[in-house]
Design a protein around this motif. Structure first.
Motif, PDB file in Angstrom:
ATOM      1  N   MET A   1       1.347  -1.139  -5.044  1.00  0.00           N
ATOM      2  CA  MET A   1       2.419  -1.494  -5.975  1.00  0.00           C
ATOM      3  C   MET A   1       2.714  -2.981  -5.839  1.00  0.00           C
ATOM      4  O   MET A   1       2.871  -3.494  -4.723  1.00  0.00           O
ATOM      5  N   ASP A   2       2.789  -3.671  -6.992  1.00  0.00           N
ATOM      6  CA  ASP A   2       3.175  -5.080  -7.031  1.00  0.00           C
ATOM      7  C   ASP A   2       4.637  -5.165  -6.592  1.00  0.00           C
ATOM      8  O   ASP A   2       5.500  -4.480  -7.150  1.00  0.00           O
ATOM      9  N   ASN A   3       4.923  -5.998  -5.611  1.00  0.00           N
ATOM     10  CA  ASN A   3       6.288  -6.100  -5.079  1.00  0.00           C
ATOM     11  C   ASN A   3       7.261  -6.765  -6.039  1.00  0.00           C
ATOM     12  O   ASN A   3       8.465  -6.607  -5.898  1.00  0.00           O
TER      13      ASN A   3
ATOM     14  N   LYS B   1      -2.098   1.057   6.176  1.00  0.00           N
ATOM     15  CA  LYS B   1      -1.077   1.980   6.643  1.00  0.00           C
ATOM     16  C   LYS B   1       0.015   1.985   5.570  1.00  0.00           C
ATOM     17  O   LYS B   1       0.345   0.922   5.026  1.00  0.00           O
ATOM     18  N   GLU B   2       0.558   3.152   5.261  1.00  0.00           N
ATOM     19  CA  GLU B   2       1.555   3.248   4.188  1.00  0.00           C
ATOM     20  C   GLU B   2       2.701   2.261   4.417  1.00  0.00           C
ATOM     21  O   GLU B   2       3.219   2.137   5.522  1.00  0.00           O
ATOM     22  N   GLY B   3       3.066   1.551   3.335  1.00  0.00           N
ATOM     23  CA  GLY B   3       4.150   0.582   3.397  1.00  0.00           C
ATOM     24  C   GLY B   3       3.697  -0.826   3.732  1.00  0.00           C
ATOM     25  O   GLY B   3       4.468  -1.776   3.628  1.00  0.00           O
TER      26      GLY B   3
ATOM     27  N   TYR C   1       0.856  -1.183   0.000  1.00  0.00           N
ATOM     28  CA  TYR C   1       0.000   0.000   0.000  1.00  0.00           C
ATOM     29  C   TYR C   1       0.894   1.236   0.000  1.00  0.00           C
ATOM     30  O   TYR C   1       1.758   1.389   0.859  1.00  0.00           O
ATOM     31  N   LEU C   2       0.690   2.123  -0.983  1.00  0.00           N
ATOM     32  CA  LEU C   2       1.524   3.312  -1.099  1.00  0.00           C
ATOM     33  C   LEU C   2       0.861   4.542  -0.481  1.00  0.00           C
ATOM     34  O   LEU C   2       1.410   5.166   0.411  1.00  0.00           O
ATOM     35  N   TYR C   3      -0.333   4.918  -0.988  1.00  0.00           N
ATOM     36  CA  TYR C   3      -0.996   6.123  -0.491  1.00  0.00           C
ATOM     37  C   TYR C   3      -2.448   6.158  -0.959  1.00  0.00           C
ATOM     38  O   TYR C   3      -2.854   5.388  -1.826  1.00  0.00           O
ATOM     39  N   GLN C   4      -3.213   7.106  -0.373  1.00  0.00           N
ATOM     40  CA  GLN C   4      -4.600   7.327  -0.766  1.00  0.00           C
ATOM     41  C   GLN C   4      -4.671   8.649  -1.521  1.00  0.00           C
ATOM     42  O   GLN C   4      -4.080   9.639  -1.106  1.00  0.00           O
ATOM     43  N   GLN C   5      -5.398   8.633  -2.624  1.00  0.00           N
ATOM     44  CA  GLN C   5      -5.580   9.837  -3.433  1.00  0.00           C
ATOM     45  C   GLN C   5      -7.079  10.002  -3.656  1.00  0.00           C
ATOM     46  O   GLN C   5      -7.668   9.322  -4.480  1.00  0.00           O
TER      47      GLN C   5
END
Length: 189
Positions: free
Chosen positions: A85-87, A108-110, A74-78
């Motif tokens: 992002m696919d790892n 949560k981010e990350g 999970y990167l962020y909410q827009q």
């Protein structure tokens, strides 16, 4: 494309019906006194979340759904969209609040989540079973209340609300089971 025969039917199977992916929630084998064996199945649509019940005769088959489960960070909410992002290949996917279902409450981010792709398009995401989050707001504990089973609602850093024991305070880190939204323990550190 692969297909599943009725002898392969079991809980957790991902099949395609009328172009939509379904998860087999339940499958019961019924053998009437005479005639063919029957398979009574409950299926959940992985895109819309709706459920349906179908009965299949022995020898019937269903097409396998082209679904893939990946680890996505999970990167962020827009706005009302959540970006992951696919790892493995660093490709980014966007999901709406509806697609994330209740998982958005725990993001949560990350954080690494399980994402389901259907025909290489994201359809749902699941947060880890247990997450550690900080308490953003709760009522202060009342001095002298030493009963062990007192609880109070708390608001977490992600916006989720859970019920916790009365001794937790703002700033505490707690572990929560995301499947049931239950408080598990206070985490030190």
């Amino acid at each position: 494309m692969a297909s599943y025969n009725t002898s392969d039917f079991k809980r957790g199977l991902k099949v395609q019906i009328d172009g939509d992916p379904y998860l087999m929630i339940e499958c019961n084998f019924v053998k009437p006194g005479k005639g063919n064996a029957l398979y009574k199945c409950k299926l959940r649509n992985l895109v819309r979340g709706t459920q349906l019940e179908r009965t299949y005769k022995g020898g019937d088959s269903l097409e396998a759904a082209d679904v893939e489960e990946i680890d996505a960070q999970y990167l962020y909410q827009q706005g009302d969209r959540f970006v992951f992002m696919d790892n493995d290949n660093f490709e980014q996917y966007e999901l709406t609040k509806v697609q994330t279902d209740d998982a958005w409450k725990w993001l949560k981010e990350g954080m690494v989540c399980k994402m389901i792709l259907f025909n290489n398009n994201p359809i749902s995401v699941a947060a880890p079973n247990h997450v550690v989050l900080k308490i953003d707001y709760c009522e202060p504990a009342i001095r002298g209340n030493t009963a062990t089973n007192l609880t109070k609602p708390v608001k977490l850093e992600t916006g989720a609300e859970v019920t916790c024991p009365a001794f937790v305070e703002i700033g505490d880190m707690i572990k929560v089971d995301t499947r049931t939204a239950e408080y598990l323990e206070r985490v030190r550190g």
